[in-house]
Every structure is written in structure tokens, then in C-alpha cells.
Design a protein around this motif. Structure first.
Motif, PDB file in Angstrom:
ATOM      1  N   VAL A  17       0.866  -1.178   0.000  1.00  0.00           N
ATOM      2  CA  VAL A  17       0.000   0.000   0.000  1.00  0.00           C
ATOM      3  C   VAL A  17       0.899   1.222   0.000  1.00  0.00           C
ATOM      4  O   VAL A  17       1.931   1.236   0.668  1.00  0.00           O
ATOM      5  CB  VAL A  17      -0.959   0.016   1.220  1.00  0.00           C
ATOM      6  CG1 VAL A  17      -0.202  -0.021   2.540  1.00  0.00           C
ATOM      7  CG2 VAL A  17      -1.885   1.218   1.164  1.00  0.00           C
ATOM      8  N   HIS A  18       0.538   2.196  -0.807  1.00  0.00           N
ATOM      9  CA  HIS A  18       1.248   3.473  -0.739  1.00  0.00           C
ATOM     10  C   HIS A  18       0.334   4.582  -1.238  1.00  0.00           C
ATOM     11  O   HIS A  18      -0.697   4.322  -1.859  1.00  0.00           O
ATOM     12  CB  HIS A  18       2.578   3.425  -1.505  1.00  0.00           C
ATOM     13  CG  HIS A  18       2.446   3.504  -2.988  1.00  0.00           C
ATOM     14  ND1 HIS A  18       2.123   2.417  -3.762  1.00  0.00           N
ATOM     15  CD2 HIS A  18       2.607   4.543  -3.836  1.00  0.00           C
ATOM     16  CE1 HIS A  18       2.093   2.786  -5.031  1.00  0.00           C
ATOM     17  NE2 HIS A  18       2.377   4.071  -5.107  1.00  0.00           N
ATOM     18  N   SER A  19       0.729   5.789  -0.922  1.00  0.00           N
ATOM     19  CA  SER A  19      -0.110   6.931  -1.277  1.00  0.00           C
ATOM     20  C   SER A  19       0.491   7.713  -2.435  1.00  0.00           C
ATOM     21  O   SER A  19       1.689   7.661  -2.692  1.00  0.00           O
ATOM     22  CB  SER A  19      -0.284   7.856  -0.072  1.00  0.00           C
ATOM     23  OG  SER A  19       0.946   8.458   0.284  1.00  0.00           O
ATOM     24  N   HIS A  20      -0.392   8.403  -3.127  1.00  0.00           N
ATOM     25  CA  HIS A  20      -0.016   9.381  -4.141  1.00  0.00           C
ATOM     26  C   HIS A  20      -0.561  10.726  -3.664  1.00  0.00           C
ATOM     27  O   HIS A  20      -1.752  10.989  -3.801  1.00  0.00           O
ATOM     28  CB  HIS A  20      -0.618   9.020  -5.495  1.00  0.00           C
ATOM     29  CG  HIS A  20       0.096   7.923  -6.210  1.00  0.00           C
ATOM     30  ND1 HIS A  20      -0.320   7.466  -7.446  1.00  0.00           N
ATOM     31  CD2 HIS A  20       1.201   7.206  -5.908  1.00  0.00           C
ATOM     32  CE1 HIS A  20       0.495   6.514  -7.859  1.00  0.00           C
ATOM     33  NE2 HIS A  20       1.424   6.326  -6.924  1.00  0.00           N
ATOM     34  N   PRO A  21       0.307  11.559  -3.084  1.00  0.00           N
ATOM     35  CA  PRO A  21      -0.151  12.857  -2.584  1.00  0.00           C
ATOM     36  C   PRO A  21      -0.800  13.731  -3.654  1.00  0.00           C
ATOM     37  O   PRO A  21      -1.589  14.613  -3.328  1.00  0.00           O
ATOM     38  CB  PRO A  21       1.133  13.501  -2.043  1.00  0.00           C
ATOM     39  CG  PRO A  21       1.998  12.337  -1.668  1.00  0.00           C
ATOM     40  CD  PRO A  21       1.703  11.302  -2.722  1.00  0.00           C
ATOM     41  N   ASN A  22      -0.502  13.473  -4.942  1.00  0.00           N
ATOM     42  CA  ASN A  22      -1.122  14.252  -6.016  1.00  0.00           C
ATOM     43  C   ASN A  22      -2.550  13.789  -6.311  1.00  0.00           C
ATOM     44  O   ASN A  22      -3.241  14.392  -7.127  1.00  0.00           O
ATOM     45  CB  ASN A  22      -0.269  14.201  -7.283  1.00  0.00           C
ATOM     46  CG  ASN A  22      -0.125  12.801  -7.850  1.00  0.00           C
ATOM     47  OD1 ASN A  22      -0.773  11.850  -7.406  1.00  0.00           O
ATOM     48  ND2 ASN A  22       0.743  12.663  -8.836  1.00  0.00           N
ATOM     49  N   GLY A  23      -2.993  12.705  -5.668  1.00  0.00           N
ATOM     50  CA  GLY A  23      -4.361  12.218  -5.824  1.00  0.00           C
ATOM     51  C   GLY A  23      -4.585  11.290  -6.997  1.00  0.00           C
ATOM     52  O   GLY A  23      -5.673  10.736  -7.151  1.00  0.00           O
ATOM     53  N   VAL A  24      -3.586  11.072  -7.849  1.00  0.00           N
ATOM     54  CA  VAL A  24      -3.730  10.217  -9.025  1.00  0.00           C
ATOM     55  C   VAL A  24      -3.773   8.755  -8.587  1.00  0.00           C
ATOM     56  O   VAL A  24      -2.855   8.271  -7.933  1.00  0.00           O
ATOM     57  CB  VAL A  24      -2.574  10.454 -10.022  1.00  0.00           C
ATOM     58  CG1 VAL A  24      -2.664   9.477 -11.190  1.00  0.00           C
ATOM     59  CG2 VAL A  24      -2.599  11.895 -10.517  1.00  0.00           C
ATOM     60  N   LEU A  25      -4.827   8.065  -8.962  1.00  0.00           N
ATOM     61  CA  LEU A  25      -5.014   6.665  -8.565  1.00  0.00           C
ATOM     62  C   LEU A  25      -4.624   5.716  -9.687  1.00  0.00           C
ATOM     63  O   LEU A  25      -5.326   4.748  -9.984  1.00  0.00           O
ATOM     64  CB  LEU A  25      -6.465   6.428  -8.136  1.00  0.00           C
ATOM     65  CG  LEU A  25      -6.928   7.203  -6.915  1.00  0.00           C
ATOM     66  CD1 LEU A  25      -8.396   6.912  -6.620  1.00  0.00           C
ATOM     67  CD2 LEU A  25      -6.061   6.882  -5.716  1.00  0.00           C
ATOM     68  N   GLU A  26      -3.498   5.966 -10.302  1.00  0.00           N
ATOM     69  CA  GLU A  26      -2.936   5.114 -11.339  1.00  0.00           C
ATOM     70  C   GLU A  26      -1.504   4.790 -10.961  1.00  0.00           C
ATOM     71  O   GLU A  26      -0.775   5.650 -10.464  1.00  0.00           O
ATOM     72  CB  GLU A  26      -2.947   5.830 -12.699  1.00  0.00           C
ATOM     73  CG  GLU A  26      -4.324   6.097 -13.244  1.00  0.00           C
ATOM     74  CD  GLU A  26      -5.035   4.828 -13.686  1.00  0.00           C
ATOM     75  OE1 GLU A  26      -4.360   3.894 -14.163  1.00  0.00           O
ATOM     76  OE2 GLU A  26      -6.266   4.774 -13.557  1.00  0.00           O
ATOM     77  N   PRO A  27      -1.050   3.548 -11.209  1.00  0.00           N
ATOM     78  CA  PRO A  27       0.331   3.206 -10.876  1.00  0.00           C
ATOM     79  C   PRO A  27       1.331   3.859 -11.825  1.00  0.00           C
ATOM     80  O   PRO A  27       1.088   3.952 -13.021  1.00  0.00           O
ATOM     81  CB  PRO A  27       0.365   1.681 -11.003  1.00  0.00           C
ATOM     82  CG  PRO A  27      -0.779   1.321 -11.871  1.00  0.00           C
ATOM     83  CD  PRO A  27      -1.807   2.402 -11.709  1.00  0.00           C
ATOM     84  N   SER A  28       2.436   4.318 -11.259  1.00  0.00           N
ATOM     85  CA  SER A  28       3.533   4.865 -12.058  1.00  0.00           C
ATOM     86  C   SER A  28       4.388   3.708 -12.575  1.00  0.00           C
ATOM     87  O   SER A  28       4.200   2.550 -12.190  1.00  0.00           O
ATOM     88  CB  SER A  28       4.391   5.786 -11.191  1.00  0.00           C
ATOM     89  OG  SER A  28       5.049   5.022 -10.181  1.00  0.00           O
ATOM     90  N   VAL A  29       5.348   4.010 -13.410  1.00  0.00           N
ATOM     91  CA  VAL A  29       6.286   2.999 -13.897  1.00  0.00           C
ATOM     92  C   VAL A  29       7.021   2.375 -12.714  1.00  0.00           C
ATOM     93  O   VAL A  29       7.214   1.157 -12.655  1.00  0.00           O
ATOM     94  CB  VAL A  29       7.276   3.627 -14.905  1.00  0.00           C
ATOM     95  CG1 VAL A  29       8.385   2.657 -15.262  1.00  0.00           C
ATOM     96  CG2 VAL A  29       6.543   4.094 -16.147  1.00  0.00           C
ATOM     97  N   GLU A  30       7.407   3.201 -11.740  1.00  0.00           N
ATOM     98  CA  GLU A  30       8.093   2.700 -10.548  1.00  0.00           C
ATOM     99  C   GLU A  30       7.175   1.797  -9.728  1.00  0.00           C
ATOM    100  O   GLU A  30       7.614   0.775  -9.192  1.00  0.00           O
ATOM    101  CB  GLU A  30       8.605   3.859  -9.687  1.00  0.00           C
ATOM    102  CG  GLU A  30       9.706   4.675 -10.331  1.00  0.00           C
ATOM    103  CD  GLU A  30       9.195   5.722 -11.328  1.00  0.00           C
ATOM    104  OE1 GLU A  30       7.956   5.942 -11.430  1.00  0.00           O
ATOM    105  OE2 GLU A  30      10.034   6.298 -12.032  1.00  0.00           O
ATOM    106  N   ASP A  31       5.905   2.161  -9.629  1.00  0.00           N
ATOM    107  CA  ASP A  31       4.941   1.322  -8.916  1.00  0.00           C
ATOM    108  C   ASP A  31       4.846  -0.048  -9.572  1.00  0.00           C
ATOM    109  O   ASP A  31       4.889  -1.081  -8.900  1.00  0.00           O
ATOM    110  CB  ASP A  31       3.544   1.958  -8.906  1.00  0.00           C
ATOM    111  CG  ASP A  31       3.464   3.235  -8.115  1.00  0.00           C
ATOM    112  OD1 ASP A  31       4.326   3.466  -7.245  1.00  0.00           O
ATOM    113  OD2 ASP A  31       2.530   4.017  -8.378  1.00  0.00           O
ATOM    114  N   LEU A  32       4.715  -0.052 -10.888  1.00  0.00           N
ATOM    115  CA  LEU A  32       4.582  -1.313 -11.616  1.00  0.00           C
ATOM    116  C   LEU A  32       5.792  -2.214 -11.402  1.00  0.00           C
ATOM    117  O   LEU A  32       5.646  -3.434 -11.284  1.00  0.00           O
ATOM    118  CB  LEU A  32       4.374  -1.056 -13.109  1.00  0.00           C
ATOM    119  CG  LEU A  32       3.052  -0.369 -13.473  1.00  0.00           C
ATOM    120  CD1 LEU A  32       3.042   0.002 -14.941  1.00  0.00           C
ATOM    121  CD2 LEU A  32       1.867  -1.252 -13.128  1.00  0.00           C
TER     122      LEU A  32
END
Length: 166
Positions: free
Chosen positions: A90-105
Motif C-alpha cells: 500500500v502506498h499513497s499518491h499525494p497528487n491524488g492520481v489513482l494510477e500506478p507509475s512505472v516505478e509502482d509497476l
């Protein structure tokens, strides 16, 4: 499969305990504007009084030494416990975007459920993903969680039983 990958269960997740999701959202809010990160643990549904087979996410483990800022969170893999109940992250995106980044993937390979929590961290400001980064449904389940004091109440027989189940 590496050792770290082997520590994560990979199937049968029914949902997340409402109390656990509330904890994660509150923790993400307290960490804002920095990211929040933790590992998800699950318990057998039958141990929570549910008449269903499978796992329910019941805990968030915050790893010592996790480094966070407003655009990333990094866990020191040497600090990740050998936990047969781990099922994802679990982690947060302070910008509010609920899509995984390349790093998340790149980090989603460990475990089968990964939550992204977005600011402002309300009950609907989150999304679950599978290990490939595809959105997945994750039921929020109202169950009574065991007392946290019971987490450390175990002996070798309990450890042996957990390992047999895994």
C-alpha cells in the motif's frame, strides 16, 4: 522466484478489513505531503468469523527505514520481515492520481494486491491493483480484527502451523 517474492501469498484475497483500510487512509493523510508506504498482511477469513474460504487483508506493516518524500517512497528490502502472511503493498499518491507509475509497476511483482491511496484520502480515494498493474475489485469487509496484543502471542507450534498452511 526470489526469496522476497516467495514471502508473499499470491491468491485467494477476498477483500480488506474496513478498519485496515481506514488505518491506511488515515496514515496516508498524516504523512501528506509525503508518500506513505507499507506492506499488506492477510488472515484466513475463517479466523475472522467469515464462512468463506480465502484471505482478508487485516494489517499494514510499516517498514523501519522507509524513506519518503512528495513523489516517492522507498523500502529498504533488508528491513522487510520474513512474513508468510504478506500479500502486497500500500502506498499513497499525494497528487491524488489513482494510477500506478512505472516505478509502482516495477514493485508490484511481489504479492497479488497493491493499493494506491490518493489525496485527500477519503473512503473512496483508493484503488486496488493486481501484480500487473490492472485495476481489481477489492471488497471492503466489516469484520472484527484480533487484538493487536495477540500478534506477538505465538509459540513454535503456531509458527509450524502457519508454515504448513503456506
Amino acid at each position: 522466484m526470489g526469496l522476497l517474492d516467495a514471502l508473499f501469498r499470491s491468491s485467494g484475497i477476498l477483500g480488506i478489513a474496513e478498519e485496515t483500510l481506514d488505518f491506511a487512509l488515515e496514515s496516508a493523510g498524516e504523512s501528506h505531503p509525503d508518500e506513505y508506504m507499507g506492506l499488506l498482511r492477510a488472515s484466513e477469513a475463517s479466523r475472522l468469523g467469515l464462512d468463506r474460504e480465502g484471505l482478508v487483508v487485516t494489517d499494514v506493516l510499516v517498514i523501519p527505514g522507509t524513506e519518503t518524500n512528495s513523489v516517492s517512497a522507498t523500502v529498504r528490502t533488508s528491513q522487510v520481515p520474513n512474513d508468510v502472511n504478506a500479500v502486497g503493498s500500500v502506498h499513497s499518491h499525494p497528487n491524488g492520481v489513482l494510477e500506478p507509475s512505472v516505478e509502482d509497476l516495477a514493485s508490484f511483482g511481489r504479492g497479488s494486491v497493491h493499493l494506491i491511496l490518493g489525496a485527500p484520502y477519503r473512503n473512496h480515494d483508493w484503488q486496488a491493483f493486481d501484480s500487473a498493474g490492472e485495476p481489481r475489485d477489492l471488497e471492503v469487509i466489516d469484520v472484527s480484527l484480533p487484538d493487536p496484543e495477540d500478534f506477538f502471542d505465538f509459540d513454535q507450534a503456531d509458527i509450524d502451523e502457519e508454515l504448513r498452511e503456506w
